[in-house]
Scaffold this active site. Structure first.
Site, short mmCIF file in Angstrom:
data_model
loop_
_atom_site.label_atom_id
_atom_site.label_comp_id
_atom_site.label_asym_id
_atom_site.label_seq_id
_atom_site.Cartn_x
_atom_site.Cartn_y
_atom_site.Cartn_z
N ALA A 37 2.98 -6.64 1.52
CA ALA A 37 3.92 -6.33 2.60
C ALA A 37 4.97 -5.33 2.10
O ALA A 37 5.35 -5.33 0.93
CB ALA A 37 4.61 -7.61 3.08
N THR A 38 5.44 -4.49 2.99
CA THR A 38 6.39 -3.44 2.63
C THR A 38 7.78 -4.03 2.40
O THR A 38 8.23 -4.91 3.14
CB THR A 38 6.47 -2.38 3.74
OG1 THR A 38 5.15 -1.93 4.06
CG2 THR A 38 7.31 -1.19 3.30
#
Length: 260
Positions: A37-38
Site C-alpha cells: 500500500a502507498t
C-alpha cells in the site's frame, strides 16, 4: 541428479553476489515494498505529515485494527509499506531503541540516530546466512530542533526527503510532489498535498481508506488527524484537481483556436 541452473546459488542466497554485483534477495524485498500500500510523507515549516492508504479487504474487519502509521516516541512516527509483519518488528525495535536512548541520556532520541539504528538492523539482514532481508520500507518522521523525514530501504540505505512516497503508487505521488511541493507550505497545505497525492494513487479514495498523522514543531507530539478533517481535505483536493483539469482543457482549446 537433477540439473540445477547455475544462477540458483546467488538467486536464493543472501550472501552471494550475482556476476553483475547484485543481491537478488534484496531486490526481491524491494519488490515486496513496491506491491505494498502507498505511504507518503511531506515536510513543511510547521512540522511533518504522514499519510497512508488503508487497504481494508473485508467489511468485517474493524478499520481501527488496521494500523499503518505507528507512534515510535512522543515526537517520532513511522509509516510502512510492504510486509506488515516485518514492519511491526522494525517498529518494535525502533520503540525499544528510543526508550533506551531516553533512559540513558535523559532526552528524546534524535531521529537521525534512530534511523541509523534501524538501517543497521536492516543491513545486517543482508550480510549473514540464515536470515532474509526485511520486506518492508519505513517512512520515519519526527521533530527535534526541526522537522525531519527519512525513507529506509530494505537494503539498509536511508535518505532524507522534503516529500517522498513508498509503495505501489510511488511514481504517481512523486510526480505530484515534484510539481506541487513548496518549502514555504504551512501544515494545512502539507496535509492537503499529502492526501491529494495519496488519493491520486487510489482507485476510489474515501476518508475511511486514508490515515493521516502529523507531528508539529510547536508541541513536538504525534497526533492522528480526524476523519472529518481528512474528508474535508480530500474534498478540497479533488475539487482543486478538477478545476485545474478544466483550466488545462480551456487553455488547450484556446491554443487550438489561435492556430486557425
Amino acid at each position: 541428479m537433477a540439473f540445477v541452473p547455475p544462477q540458483a546459488g546467488y538467486d536464493r542466497a543472501i550472501t552471494v553476489f550475482s556476476p553483475d554485483g547484485r543481491l537478488f534477495q534484496v531486490q526481491y524485498a524491494r519488490e515486496a515494498v513496491k506491491r505494498g500500500a502507498t505511504a507518503v510523507g511531506v515536510k513543511c515549516k510547521e512540522g511533518v505529515v504522514l499519510a497512508v492508504e488503508k487497504r481494508v479487504t473485508s467489511r468485517l474487519i474493524e478499520p481501527e485494527s488496521y494500523e499503518k502509521i505507528f507512534q515510535i516516541d512522543e515526537h517520532i512516527a513511522a509509516a510502512s509499506s510492504g510486509i506488515i509483519a516485518d514492519a511491526r518488528i522494525l517498529v518494535d525495535r525502533a520503540r525499544l531503541e528510543a526508550q533506551i536512548y531516553r533512559l540513558t541520556y535523559g532526552e528524546p532520541v534524535p531521529l537521525t540516530v534512530l534511523v541509523k539504528k534501524i538501517c543497521d538492523l536492516k543491513q545486517m539482514h543482508t550480510q549473514y546466512g540464515g536470515v532474509r532481508p526485511f520486506g518492508a520500507a519505513l517512512l520515519m518522521a519526527g521533530v527535534n530542533e526541526k522537522p525531519e523525514l527519512f525513507e529506509t530501504d530494505p537494503s539498509g540505505a536511508y535518505f532524507e526527503w522534503k516529500a517522498v512516497a513508498i509503495g505501489s503508487g510511488r511514481n504517481i505521488a512523486m510526480a505530484i510532489f515534484e510539481e506541487k511541493y513548496r518549502e514555504d507550505m504551512d501544515m494545512d497545505e502539507a496535509i492537503k498535498l499529502a492526501i491529494f497525492a495519496l488519493a491520486k494513487t487510489m482507485e476510489s479514495p474515501t476518508p475511511e481508506s486514508i490515515e493521516v498523522a502529523v507531528i508539529t514543531l510547536e508541541n513536538k507530539r504525534f497526533e492522528k488527524v480526524s476523519s472529518e478533517k481528512i474528508a474535508k481535505c480530500l474534498e478540497e483536493a479533488i475539487k482543486e484537481a478538477e478545476e485545474a483539469e478544466v483550466e488545462e482543457e480551456n487553455m488547450d482549446y484556446s491554443d487550438l483556436d489561435n492556430n486557425y
